[in-house]
Design a protein around this motif. Sequence first.
Motif, short mmCIF file in Angstrom:
data_model
loop_
_atom_site.label_atom_id
_atom_site.label_comp_id
_atom_site.label_asym_id
_atom_site.label_seq_id
_atom_site.Cartn_x
_atom_site.Cartn_y
_atom_site.Cartn_z
N ALA A 84 0.84 -1.09 0.00
CA ALA A 84 0.19 0.02 0.04
C ALA A 84 0.92 1.22 -0.10
CB ALA A 84 -0.96 0.07 1.39
N HIS A 85 1.95 1.09 0.59
CA HIS A 85 2.86 2.42 0.49
C HIS A 85 3.28 2.74 -0.95
CE1 HIS A 85 6.44 -0.39 1.47
NE2 HIS A 85 6.98 0.65 0.67
N SER A 134 -5.67 0.34 -2.64
CA SER A 134 -4.96 0.18 -1.49
C SER A 134 -5.98 -0.34 -0.30
CB SER A 134 -4.24 1.18 -1.16
OG SER A 134 -3.42 1.95 -2.23
N HIS A 135 -5.38 -1.02 0.60
CA HIS A 135 -6.15 -1.51 1.90
C HIS A 135 -6.62 -0.04 2.35
CE1 HIS A 135 -7.27 -3.13 5.59
NE2 HIS A 135 -6.82 -4.29 5.48
N PHE A 138 -4.87 1.27 5.75
CA PHE A 138 -3.50 1.85 5.72
C PHE A 138 -3.43 3.37 5.97
CE2 PHE A 138 0.01 3.52 3.32
CZ PHE A 138 1.13 2.62 3.96
N PRO A 139 -2.40 3.87 6.66
CA PRO A 139 -1.61 3.09 7.45
C PRO A 139 -2.24 2.80 8.74
CG PRO A 139 -0.99 5.40 7.56
CD PRO A 139 -2.24 5.14 6.67
N THR A 145 0.00 -2.72 9.87
CA THR A 145 -0.05 -1.28 9.26
C THR A 145 -1.07 -1.78 7.99
OG1 THR A 145 1.76 -2.04 7.95
CG2 THR A 145 2.22 -0.71 10.02
N HIS A 146 -1.34 -2.60 7.70
CA HIS A 146 -2.24 -3.13 6.59
C HIS A 146 -1.68 -2.56 5.28
CE1 HIS A 146 -5.48 -3.92 9.43
NE2 HIS A 146 -5.58 -2.58 10.00
N ASP A 147 -0.41 -2.93 5.04
CA ASP A 147 0.28 -2.24 3.93
C ASP A 147 0.34 -3.56 2.70
OD1 ASP A 147 2.13 -0.87 2.55
OD2 ASP A 147 3.75 -0.65 3.95
N TYR A 278 4.89 -8.70 4.75
CA TYR A 278 3.81 -8.57 5.40
C TYR A 278 3.09 -10.20 5.07
CZ TYR A 278 -0.90 -6.80 6.13
OH TYR A 278 -2.23 -6.61 6.95
#
Length: 296
Positions: A84-85, A134-135, A138-139, A145-147, A278
């Motif tokens: 996600a980042h 993206s999740h 996040f964050p 962090t749901h990344d 992750y």
Amino acid sequence: MTAVPVRLSTISVTVTAAACALVLAAALPSSAINSYNATPAPERTEVGVLVATWDNDGDPATPDRVDWVCSGTMIDADTFLTAAHCTTDWPANVKFYVSLDQDVQAGLDKAAAAHPGDPAAVAKAVAVQGVAHSHPGFPGPASDTHDISVVELPAAQVKARWTFTPATLPKAGALNALGPQGLKDTSFLVAGYGTQEAQRGPGGHTHPGGGVRMKAPVTYDALNNAWLRLAMTAPQGNGGACYGDSGGPNFATLGGRLTLVATTITGDTPCYATNVTYRLDSPGARDFLSPFTKLP
């Protein structure tokens, strides 16, 4: 350990697609993953790279930047898994593309020469455009962090350009089921397009290379609810991930089958010690992925 996300920095990246512009102070051969104990990975055709176009000159009508920024993996015919980042905190007009080329940097350089000043044409020459998801959490907190994110792609366009077998995802709780000794005995493999470990030079540390798909062995270090930590220390025969490997796969051989068990997220600043990944067998990761792909 200083934890740092390993998305390739997008500051000062030019329209000529010179990946790693901040870290390539010296003209060194392109490589990925750590330089020690790493080898090219042309056979890992399901592993790809995230390419982005975006605006950086105040005129959002047209993009003026293009580069590869992260790694990832095809988990079915039209779904690319990454972090996600890698797909958040961009200018509003960012567009994402996916390439499964072995040497995406060479392709970007060639396309930039053929299409000067046209980032969209450069991206389309090497990659297929998709839509990122993206999740939504996040964050999240450090514990999770749901990344995680996916890029949905037009399957017909992907099939027309590349041949690959999607990665096998793990069953729920697959890593827990191994137990401590089983995890220690399991073979792990990291892959991606990222840069090399820190190199000392007159101007300080740089991270050369990047843009070429590589792989390296890693070994088990620690496991908790959302994270799998993998050792990438050279004396133990390991390689490891670095900048630009974010979102890329960490495989484990489970039941004799290479399985995508985690994605690269962060690690130590010089890229020498630990790959923090992750987990994909966790409830949170599976809940996110279930609308996009079939899970075992």
